[in-house]
Scaffold this active site. Structure first.
Site, mmCIF file in Angstrom:
data_model
loop_
_atom_site.group_PDB
_atom_site.id
_atom_site.type_symbol
_atom_site.label_atom_id
_atom_site.label_comp_id
_atom_site.label_asym_id
_atom_site.label_seq_id
_atom_site.Cartn_x
_atom_site.Cartn_y
_atom_site.Cartn_z
ATOM 1 N N ALA A 127 0.878 -1.145 -0.035
ATOM 2 C CA ALA A 127 0.067 -0.013 -0.174
ATOM 3 C C ALA A 127 0.824 1.200 0.163
ATOM 4 O O ALA A 127 1.271 1.686 1.017
ATOM 5 C CB ALA A 127 -1.081 0.026 1.217
ATOM 6 N N GLY A 134 -0.364 9.299 -6.650
ATOM 7 C CA GLY A 134 0.581 8.006 -6.809
ATOM 8 C C GLY A 134 1.881 8.145 -7.380
ATOM 9 O O GLY A 134 2.667 7.664 -6.900
ATOM 10 N N SER A 135 1.783 9.322 -8.273
ATOM 11 C CA SER A 135 3.245 9.325 -8.833
ATOM 12 C C SER A 135 4.183 10.083 -8.149
ATOM 13 O O SER A 135 5.304 9.618 -8.096
ATOM 14 C CB SER A 135 2.989 10.359 -10.272
ATOM 15 O OG SER A 135 2.261 9.829 -11.105
ATOM 16 N N ILE A 160 -4.991 -0.347 -4.100
ATOM 17 C CA ILE A 160 -4.344 -1.306 -3.640
ATOM 18 C C ILE A 160 -4.638 -2.655 -3.954
ATOM 19 O O ILE A 160 -5.775 -3.288 -3.556
ATOM 20 C CB ILE A 160 -4.191 -1.020 -1.879
ATOM 21 C CG1 ILE A 160 -3.753 0.452 -1.760
ATOM 22 C CG2 ILE A 160 -3.209 -2.047 -1.344
ATOM 23 C CD1 ILE A 160 -2.881 0.919 -2.334
ATOM 24 N N ARG A 304 -8.487 -17.017 -41.078
ATOM 25 C CA ARG A 304 -9.647 -16.259 -41.565
ATOM 26 C C ARG A 304 -9.421 -15.873 -43.035
ATOM 27 O O ARG A 304 -8.451 -15.397 -43.476
ATOM 28 C CB ARG A 304 -9.435 -15.010 -40.888
ATOM 29 C CG ARG A 304 -10.735 -13.959 -41.269
ATOM 30 C CD ARG A 304 -12.382 -14.500 -40.871
ATOM 31 N NE ARG A 304 -13.002 -13.342 -40.725
ATOM 32 C CZ ARG A 304 -14.408 -13.485 -40.526
ATOM 33 N NH1 ARG A 304 -14.716 -14.652 -40.157
ATOM 34 N NH2 ARG A 304 -15.223 -12.583 -40.716
ATOM 35 N N GLY A 376 -11.365 -8.025 -36.532
ATOM 36 C CA GLY A 376 -12.541 -7.399 -37.062
ATOM 37 C C GLY A 376 -13.560 -7.233 -35.754
ATOM 38 O O GLY A 376 -13.304 -6.967 -34.812
ATOM 39 N N GLY A 377 -14.794 -7.499 -36.508
ATOM 40 C CA GLY A 377 -15.988 -7.595 -35.429
ATOM 41 C C GLY A 377 -15.859 -8.452 -34.311
ATOM 42 O O GLY A 377 -16.078 -8.181 -33.342
ATOM 43 N N GLU A 400 2.569 1.058 -11.061
ATOM 44 C CA GLU A 400 3.935 0.872 -10.828
ATOM 45 C C GLU A 400 4.800 1.868 -11.759
ATOM 46 O O GLU A 400 5.824 1.631 -12.149
ATOM 47 C CB GLU A 400 4.467 -0.398 -11.650
ATOM 48 C CG GLU A 400 3.785 -1.650 -10.325
ATOM 49 C CD GLU A 400 5.133 -2.083 -9.495
ATOM 50 O OE1 GLU A 400 6.087 -1.687 -9.682
ATOM 51 O OE2 GLU A 400 4.417 -2.438 -8.270
ATOM 52 N N GLU A 404 3.993 8.592 -18.388
ATOM 53 C CA GLU A 404 4.872 9.856 -18.419
ATOM 54 C C GLU A 404 6.092 9.745 -17.180
ATOM 55 O O GLU A 404 6.714 10.508 -17.665
ATOM 56 C CB GLU A 404 3.687 11.032 -17.983
ATOM 57 C CG GLU A 404 2.714 10.973 -18.942
ATOM 58 C CD GLU A 404 1.499 10.071 -19.029
ATOM 59 O OE1 GLU A 404 1.413 9.071 -18.224
ATOM 60 O OE2 GLU A 404 0.712 9.938 -20.302
HETATM 61 C C1 LIG Z 1 -5.676 -1.414 -10.977
HETATM 62 C C2 LIG Z 1 -4.565 -0.715 -10.125
HETATM 63 C C3 LIG Z 1 -3.706 -1.507 -9.425
HETATM 64 C C4 LIG Z 1 -2.892 -0.713 -8.583
HETATM 65 N N1 LIG Z 1 -2.282 -1.502 -7.688
HETATM 66 C C5 LIG Z 1 -1.470 -0.636 -6.419
HETATM 67 C C6 LIG Z 1 -0.816 -1.357 -5.526
HETATM 68 O O1 LIG Z 1 -1.263 -2.613 -5.373
HETATM 69 N N2 LIG Z 1 -0.281 -0.684 -4.545
HETATM 70 C C7 LIG Z 1 -0.194 0.756 -4.857
HETATM 71 O O2 LIG Z 1 0.485 1.452 -3.764
HETATM 72 N N3 LIG Z 1 -0.635 1.404 -5.759
HETATM 73 C C8 LIG Z 1 -1.510 0.764 -6.884
HETATM 74 N N4 LIG Z 1 -1.705 1.274 -7.972
HETATM 75 C C9 LIG Z 1 -1.599 2.754 -7.989
HETATM 76 C C10 LIG Z 1 -0.907 3.265 -9.248
HETATM 77 O O3 LIG Z 1 0.466 3.048 -9.036
HETATM 78 C C11 LIG Z 1 -1.179 4.495 -9.816
HETATM 79 O O4 LIG Z 1 -2.295 4.828 -9.999
HETATM 80 C C12 LIG Z 1 -0.004 5.287 -10.656
HETATM 81 O O5 LIG Z 1 1.204 5.139 -9.699
HETATM 82 C C13 LIG Z 1 -0.454 6.790 -10.892
HETATM 83 O O6 LIG Z 1 -0.868 7.574 -9.626
HETATM 84 P P1 LIG Z 1 -2.151 8.323 -9.682
HETATM 85 O O7 LIG Z 1 -3.311 7.381 -10.208
HETATM 86 O O8 LIG Z 1 -2.419 9.162 -8.393
HETATM 87 O O9 LIG Z 1 -1.947 9.335 -10.657
HETATM 88 P P2 LIG Z 1 -1.358 10.921 -10.514
HETATM 89 O O10 LIG Z 1 -0.029 10.666 -9.971
HETATM 90 O O11 LIG Z 1 -2.210 12.012 -10.017
HETATM 91 O O12 LIG Z 1 -1.192 11.392 -12.199
HETATM 92 C C14 LIG Z 1 -2.283 11.697 -13.079
HETATM 93 C C15 LIG Z 1 -1.653 11.811 -14.554
HETATM 94 O O13 LIG Z 1 -0.629 12.839 -14.289
HETATM 95 C C16 LIG Z 1 0.443 12.407 -14.877
HETATM 96 N N5 LIG Z 1 1.732 13.122 -14.187
HETATM 97 C C17 LIG Z 1 1.866 13.125 -12.943
HETATM 98 N N6 LIG Z 1 2.956 13.810 -12.542
HETATM 99 C C18 LIG Z 1 3.459 14.096 -13.778
HETATM 100 C C19 LIG Z 1 4.827 14.650 -14.179
HETATM 101 N N7 LIG Z 1 5.719 15.270 -13.156
HETATM 102 N N8 LIG Z 1 4.910 14.758 -15.445
HETATM 103 C C20 LIG Z 1 4.061 14.076 -16.447
HETATM 104 N N9 LIG Z 1 2.940 13.454 -16.241
HETATM 105 C C21 LIG Z 1 2.573 13.500 -14.986
HETATM 106 C C22 LIG Z 1 0.387 10.752 -14.677
HETATM 107 O O14 LIG Z 1 1.479 10.282 -15.673
HETATM 108 C C23 LIG Z 1 -0.974 10.647 -15.014
HETATM 109 O O15 LIG Z 1 -1.115 10.304 -16.513
HETATM 110 C C24 LIG Z 1 -2.894 0.537 -8.784
HETATM 111 C C25 LIG Z 1 -3.458 1.305 -9.782
HETATM 112 C C26 LIG Z 1 -4.363 0.744 -10.440
HETATM 113 C C27 LIG Z 1 -5.219 1.348 -11.431
#
Ligand SMILES: Cc1cc2nc3c(=O)[nH]c(=O)nc-3n(C[C@H](O)[C@H](O)[C@H](O)COP(=O)(O)OP(=O)(O)OC[C@H]3O[C@@H](n4cnc5c(N)ncnc54)[C@H](O)[C@@H]3O)c2cc1C
Length: 431
Positions: A127, A134-135, A160, A304, A376-377, A400, A404
């Protein structure tokens, strides 16, 4: 150990075993769990019976000096179904984080808890991500504070895998915000701990056979021993972090490793270290999806017929598949290189880990899109698996580290490597 593309006999045997399991058990179950969006317990149980869901396997594979064993197993399982694959390997992602942060005693204590045993299966979660983002892993809002002999955690995590249903939650929380990423600790929060609640299970586009939850920690108390690595190590890191923050240039607000000296130092970060180890693993999963899509599209295109001949006789059909075949192999080469480097503990000086994740995830999306087009379809209809793979693949450009963010890391590595000698002094001018 030098890099070799040749798999050992043991690795080939492992690949065959994982492939057979994916073909015979995972694939047949995939449509049902995709539809139901339920955790595939019988498949996880079967994986445990086969020795594909046990901590010893993943600990052993992670210790493989070639790094390729884990990549090979991931590719095969995810060739079967990415959602079920995630359910099988989610504890391995948590285990990688534990290995990164824990003392030997803690590793021995918690590794078996991540998987359990056949008949007594356990789940684990990592988590990190929060609703606020998340980024930017540096800005984790979840707080952990010491209270007597316990740590008390408050905060919220979203997206998570196994979140809220896991027996072991590996949670990254900020202990000292003044110390940057070094102020973060990694904590074990077992199932049933008071103050840990699942807010909801999230309803997803793809990878629906894996559970994704939103969880909250409210006054969530765990014993001191649940801080991975121990308090002494964290205190030393915090002191270092505070010093670095005082004199440091603006932080890199990304969750990835670049090729700069600063990036090499950042590897001690709790969350970032775990990501570094798992990135080639995730890239290998994406390659499994891409390969499945290409194989299906290829076989369809050969069987096909249109205008009196197999559609593959048209360059318009064959060339995109040819490009994909080359791109998937290229992505696998990048992934194996990164996996080998991670196993050899070589720093990703040129953002090699990000390159593998970027290429593998983007080729997976393209391969699935092309597979839909080639059918196709029928590509759009659930009778065939390609529309599901298309939905599954998209996750790989997001989690992960988004595409970007991977580009940001690669761009920063390029910038760090740049020759700053004035260009006009380096050019041969015509006289
Ligand atoms: C199905 C699923 C499973 C997941 N599993 C886990 C897990 O088990 N544990 C866990 O901790 N997380 C998990 N995640 C979270 C995942 O790692 C995050 O969604 C991801 O890191 C992006 O964070 P965010 O969604 O908050 O997007 P944000 O960080 O808010 O970013 C939003 C957009 O802005 C872009 N962006 C942000 N900063 C910049 C920058 N500096 N330059 C250019 N573009 C930028 C991003 O690329 C993205 O397109 C999971 C996500 C999903 C959808």
């Amino acid at each position: 150990m030098s890099f070799s593309l040749e798999l050992t006999e043991e690795q080939e045997a492992l690949r065959s075993k994982a492939h057979a399991f994916a073909r015979d058990v995972i694939r047949p179950a995939a449509p049902e769990y995709d539809r139901a969006q339920e955790l595939p317990w019988p498949v996880i149980e079967a994986a445990a019976q086969e020795g594909l869901y046990e901590w010893q396997l993943y600990a052993g594979l992670s210790a493989d000096p070639t790094g390729l064993s884990l990549a090979v197993v991931m590719e095969e399982l995810f060739w079967g179904c990415a959602g079920i694959g995630l359910s099988i390997v989610m504890p391995a992602l948590a285990l990688a984080a534990i290995r990164q942060a824990a003392t030997d005693e803690q590793l021995v204590r918690w590794a078996p808890e991540c998987f359990g045993t056949p008949g007594d299966l356990r789940l684990a979660a990592l988590a990190v991500t929060e609703p606020s983002g998340g980024s930017d892993v540096r800005s984790i809002q979840t707080r952990a504070r010491k209270d007597g002999g316990d740590w008390v955690i408050d905060g919220q995590k979203v997206f998570i895998g196994n979140g809220g249903i896991a027996d072991v939650h590996v949670v990254v929380a900020t202990v000292d915000p003044e110390a940057g990423h070094r102020g973060q600790g990694v904590f074990i929060v077992p199932k049933g701990t008071r103050g840990l609640t699942m807010l909801r299970k999230l309803d997803k586009l793809g990878c629906r056979a894996s559970h994704t939850g939103e969880i909250v920690f409210e006054d969530c108390r765990v014993p001191a021993a649940h801080l991975l690595g121990g308090e002494e190590r964290l205190t030393a890191r915090i002191a270092k972090g505070r010093e670095a923050e005082r004199g440091s240039p603006p932080p890199l607000a990304v969750s990835e490793e670049g090729g700069t000296a600063a990036a090499v130092q950042r590897r001690s970060s709790a969350a970032l270290g775990a990501f570094e180890r798992t990135r080639p693993m995730v890239a290998a999963q994406a390659i499994g999806i891409a390969r499945a899509a290409l194989e299906f599209a290829r076989d369809y295109a050969v069987s096909r017929e249109a205008f009196g001949q197999p559609i593959i006789e048209n360059q318009g059909v064959a060339f995109p598949l040819a490009d994909l075949a080359a791109d998937i192999d290229a992505a696998r080469l990048l992934t194996w290189r990164a996996a080998w480097m991670a196993a050899q503990r070589k720093p990703f000086e040129h953002a090699e880990g990000s390159m593998s994740k970027l290429k593998a995830s983007e080729v997976a999306v393209r391969a699935c899109e092309q597979a839909v087009q080639t059918l196709g379809g029928w590509g759009y209809i659930k009778d065939f698996p390609v529309e599901k793979w298309y939905r599954d693949a998209k996750l790989y450009t997001i989690f992960e580290g988004t595409s970007e963010i991977q580009r940001l890391v690669i761009g920063r590595a390029l910038r760090a490597e740049a020759n700053t000698e004035p260009l006009d002094q380096r050019m041969e001018r015509p006289r």
